[in-house]
Structures are given as C-alpha cells and as structure tokens.
Design an enzyme around this catalytic site. Structure first.
Site, PDB file in Angstrom:
ATOM      1  CE  LYS A 110      59.983  55.342  90.712  1.00 60.44           C
ATOM      2  NZ  LYS A 110      60.261  54.290  91.722  1.00 60.44           N
TER       3      LYS A 110
ATOM      4  CD  GLU B 120      73.204  64.591  94.664  1.00 57.66           C
ATOM      5  OE1 GLU B 120      74.306  64.002  94.649  1.00 57.66           O
ATOM      6  OE2 GLU B 120      73.101  65.819  94.663  1.00 57.66           O
TER       7      GLU B 120
ATOM      8  CB  CYS C 294      75.714  56.655  97.065  1.00 59.35           C
ATOM      9  SG  CYS C 294      75.040  58.170  97.672  1.00 59.35           S
TER      10      CYS C 294
ATOM     11  CD  GLU D  54      77.349  52.899  94.752  1.00 59.06           C
ATOM     12  OE1 GLU D  54      76.657  52.803  93.717  1.00 59.06           O
ATOM     13  OE2 GLU D  54      77.249  53.849  95.537  1.00 59.06           O
TER      14      GLU D  54
HETATM   15  C1  SIN Z   1      73.153  58.283  99.904  1.00 62.17           C
HETATM   16  O1  SIN Z   1      73.706  57.252 100.176  1.00 62.17           O
HETATM   17  O2  SIN Z   1      72.482  58.382  98.860  1.00 62.17           O
HETATM   18  C2  SIN Z   1      73.197  59.493 100.795  1.00 62.17           C
HETATM   19  C3  SIN Z   1      74.163  59.392 101.876  1.00 62.17           C
HETATM   20  C4  SIN Z   1      74.114  60.574 102.795  1.00 62.17           C
HETATM   21  O3  SIN Z   1      73.308  61.511 102.629  1.00 62.17           O
HETATM   22  O4  SIN Z   1      74.905  60.597 103.705  1.00 62.17           O
END
Ligand code: SIN
Length: 475
Positions: free
Chosen positions: A172, A248, A282, A379
């Site tokens: 998805k 993640e 992230c 965040e």
């Molecule tokens: C992400 O922001 O989810 C991944 C970042 C990365 O793989 O460097």
C-alpha cells in the site's frame, strides 16, 4: 505511465472505479489521478500474492538472486525517469531524488547477495540424543505500508529482502506518492519478477484496506514505515491475528556537538543530518545539543549555512530544499517554531512560511532553546534546527535520552574515546559519529524504544522476512 492497481500481474481499476488525485506540492496543482483500491481489492491482492507465494518460494536462491540483481540494474537504468517522478509528486530536489534512486536500487543489489546466504545451522543437542537443525523458510505473504518521504527507497528496502527470502508482497503506497511505486512495480516485472509476487494497491481508505489485507488468512507479516502513532494502531490490529511485524517508526534525533569538535565539519554534518531530502526524514537531527563554549560560534555558522540554502521547486537548479508535502505540514512546523519562540528561543535565521503556491518553509535556526520545550518533544519533519546549549555532559545525555524515540543520534567530537562513550550511552538504534548520514543498505536501519521493531538492511534485514524452523533429528 501506469496509474492502475497491479494485482496478480494485471493492471486494473479499483473495484469501485474511484481515483486518487496526486498533487504537486511545489504548485498545489493536480499531476494526475491513480486508481483507488478498495478493501475488496486488498483482499484480491493478498489472494494473488498467496497464489504466487509457493512457486516463488520454491525457486532456487540463485534464481531469485539474479532476478534481484536485474531489478537493481533496471532501476539504475531508469534513474532519470524515476527521479523525475519523485520530484514531481514529493517535491524533493532532483539531486536528492537521483540519490534516492541509487539508494533504493542498492537494496536490490545488496539483497541479491544476501539471498544466497540465508544460513541455518546444525548442532548436536547437549544431551547427545539428536541433532538440532535450524532453517529459515520464508514467512509468507507480507503486507507493506510505506511512507511518502522516500517514495522509492522505503518500498525497495522492504521488497528486496522480502523477495530474496522467497515471499510475495502486497504494497500500500502512500496516496501522496503512488506514481513512483507503480512505476517501480512495472520495472520489477520487466526485470523478471513473476506475476503476483509484487502487488501494488494505492487507496484512500487506508484503515479498511489494512483490515481487509491483514484479516486474510494468507497474510503472515506486516512491514510498516511511518509515524509511531500510526504504528501503534497497526500493531493493535496485527495482534488479533498474531502477525509478525517490522516497524520503522518516528524519531527525535539528538545532534551533539562537544567543544573539541571540528566546527566546520559539525556544521557540514548538521546540514546533511537536518536537511537531506528537504528535512523530511525520520533520521533528521531534531535537537542540537551544543557545548556552551562553542554554542554561539556553531549557531552562527549553522545559521549562515542554512540561510544560503535555496528553497523552491525541486526541478529548479540550485534548489536544495523543496516544498513540504502539504499545507498541514507547514502549519505544524510553524506552530512548533512559534511555541519555541514564545518559550524564550530566538530566531537566528528563517522562521517563516514562504508564500505559495506550494508548501514552503524557510530553513530556520533557533537559538537558546530550552531542552524541555515542545519543539524538542515532537518530530519536526521540516527545516528547523533548535539549538540547545549545554554545560553538564551528564545532564545533556539525560535530556538526549529523555524521549520515547530512539532511532538516530549524531555526535561530533575529535576525542574518539569520548565519542564512543557517548554513542554507547545514547538510547538510539543508529549513531553517526562525526557523520551526518548513516543510511546504508549494508547497515541495520532501525530504532530502539518506540522508534520501532526489527531492522531493515544489512544481513539482519533478510531474516526479518524469514521464519525459524528447528528440526530435532536422530539418525
Ligand atoms: C526515513 O526517513 O524513513 C528513512 C531515512 C533513511 O533511510 O535514510
């Protein structure tokens, strides 16, 4: 360009004929529409994956490895076209989009090499009565829910190891960036991935789509990248069927600069850690803890470097910060900056939304931020660097770890022993020591605490998509 659903190797419209409008975040204008999958389409995709699963799992590892390697070659050969799609629907600058394709493709090359090295073990039971044989068969159909910030790499980071381990998948993609996902799926088929092994079903009805996909008896695993908030909801739903999960989730990365750091290198690393992919990662540095003696100098240099970054349409030359994904994103960034300033921080550079069309925010540095201010708890997911001066190392470390997130952290010092001690004390799945970037298909990507479960990439990544079976054997 394919804009339909891919189910069992067939491109088709959603069961109810609806479409999702894909917007260009640099202009707010419509790019095109894609078919919207319904829960019935999610079920159909799981069934197609289930039909493909056993013959794919039965192929020789070498055969799968060679298909994965052709996927790497095919994605690399289409770098310009895929990067163009990413910049169009996500907005990131062309150079970042091309970098993302190299990164995304590399998951196929790396996992083609891992596919022929899924090892089990053989040992003798301590009592001597039997042998202990351990093997790692594929887990089964995997449902993947991927984010918009890396429209290509967050798909390939899951799909490549899942396929290498012998699984069929249902993806998805996010409704913001489905075009890259659909084109990648088409290219994977051109590279030799059999029908039904990769299915892609965008939707605007995520909750019901997810329930339908995960309630199907063939689904065995969910792999998700996105916010911790959504991850918690999906985990609860997975609990009902005791599905294997890989998560993640969000980050709140500290970026620590000691007074013995090479300040120019630290600023260069800070720009990478904060601003890569338009600051929408992230792993992005979210809180800059800078030792008091160098805090003013670091802040000045960082503000100068951030102030030089050109904000604009990712297709324009020299632009290094594209638009944020939507209006809600710039509103959220603006509110965090306002709250930090109200709590006593001052703006060293930036601090404003940029007039539209499109959703832009100025690269911003805040000085004198309180370590407990709201901007240090959320965040940011945007181009804002809050600088928090510190004097006491232990107190700084306590603040750095005072978060439920534990994805990434960064440390700058020229004293390697101090750097290692600090890295080991950080409750973070990944640490950049004198480095502003750490993502690498050969390294285990993932977080501690509420930043996630499991690892993607490295050797660990392929085992996430395997079961463990033990056979007690006597002969
Ligand atoms: C992400 O922001 O989810 C991944 C970042 C990365 O793989 O460097």
């Amino acid at each position: 360009m394919q804009t339909q659903l891919l189910i069992g190797g067939q491109w088709r419209d959603g069961a109810e004929g609806e479409r999702i409008v894909v917007l260009d975040p640099a202009t707010g204008e419509e790019i095109t529409t894609v078919a919207a999958g319904t829960p019935a389409d999610a079920t159909a995709a799981v069934e197609a994956a289930d039909r493909a699963q056993s013959s794919w799992a039965a192929t020789a590892p070498r055969e799968r490895a060679e298909i994965l390697r052709r996927c790497w070659e095919t994605l690399i050969a289409h770098t310009d076209e895929l990067a163009d799609l990413i910049t169009r629907e996500h907005g990131k600058p062309t150079a970042d989009a091309k970098g993302e394709i190299a990164y995304a493709a590399e998951f196929f090359r790396w996992n083609s090499e891992e596919t022929v090295r899924i090892h089990g073990s053989l040992s003798t039971a301590p009592g001597g009565a039997n042998r202990i044989i351990v093997r790692h068969p594929p887990v089964g159909v995997v449902v993947m829910v991927t984010p918009w910030n890396f429209p290509a790499a967050m798909i390939t980071r899951k799909v490549a190891p899942a396929l290498g381990a012998g699984n069929a998948v249902v993806i998805k993609p996010p409704k913001e960036t489905p075009l890259t996902a659909l084109r990648i799926a088409e290219l994977l088929h051109e590279a030799g991935v059999p029908d039904g092994v990769v299915n892609v079903v965008p939707t605007s009805d995520s909750g019901n789509w997810f329930d339908a996909a995960t309630e199907h008896r063939a689904t065995r695993m969910v792999s998700f990248t996105g916010s911790t908030e959504v991850g918690r909801v999906l985990l609860r739903r997975c609990a009902d069927r005791v599905l294997k999960v890989a998560m993640e989730l969000g980050g709140n990365a500290p970026f620590i600069v000691f007074d013995d750091a090479d300040l120019d290198a630290a600023v260069e690393g800070a720009i990478v850690a904060k601003m890569r992919h338009s600051a929408e990662t992230c792993t992005a540095a979210n809180r800059f803890f800078v030792e008091a003696g160098v805090s003013d100098a670091f802040t000045e240099k960082l503000a100068a470097a951030m102030g030089e970054l050109k904000v604009g349409n990712g297709f324009d030359a020299d632009v290094s910060c594209g638009p944020m994904i939507n209006a809600a994103a710039i509103d959220s960034i603006g509110s965090l900056v306002t709250a930090a300033v109200d709590a006593g921080a001052s703006v060293a550079v930036g601090g404003n939304m940029v007039d539209g069309p499109g959703y832009f925010y100025e690269p911003t540095v805040l000085r004198g931020v309180d370590p407990t201010a709201p901007i240090t708890r959320e965040e940011i997911f945007g181009p804002v660097a809050p600088v928090i001066p510190f004097a006491d190392h232990d107190a700084m470390l306590a603040h750095a770890n005072d978060t439920e997130m534990g994805l990434a952290a960064y440390v700058y010092t020229q004293d390697l022993a101090k750097g290692m001690r600090t890295a080991e004390a950080l409750e973070s799945g990944m640490v950049g020591l004198n480095r502003g970037a750490m993502s690498d298909p050969a390294a285990p990507f993932g977080g501690m605490k509420q930043s996630g479960l499991g690892r993607e990439g490295a050797s660990e990544g392929i085992y996430e998509f395997c079961e463990t079976q033990y056979i007690a054997a006597s002969w």
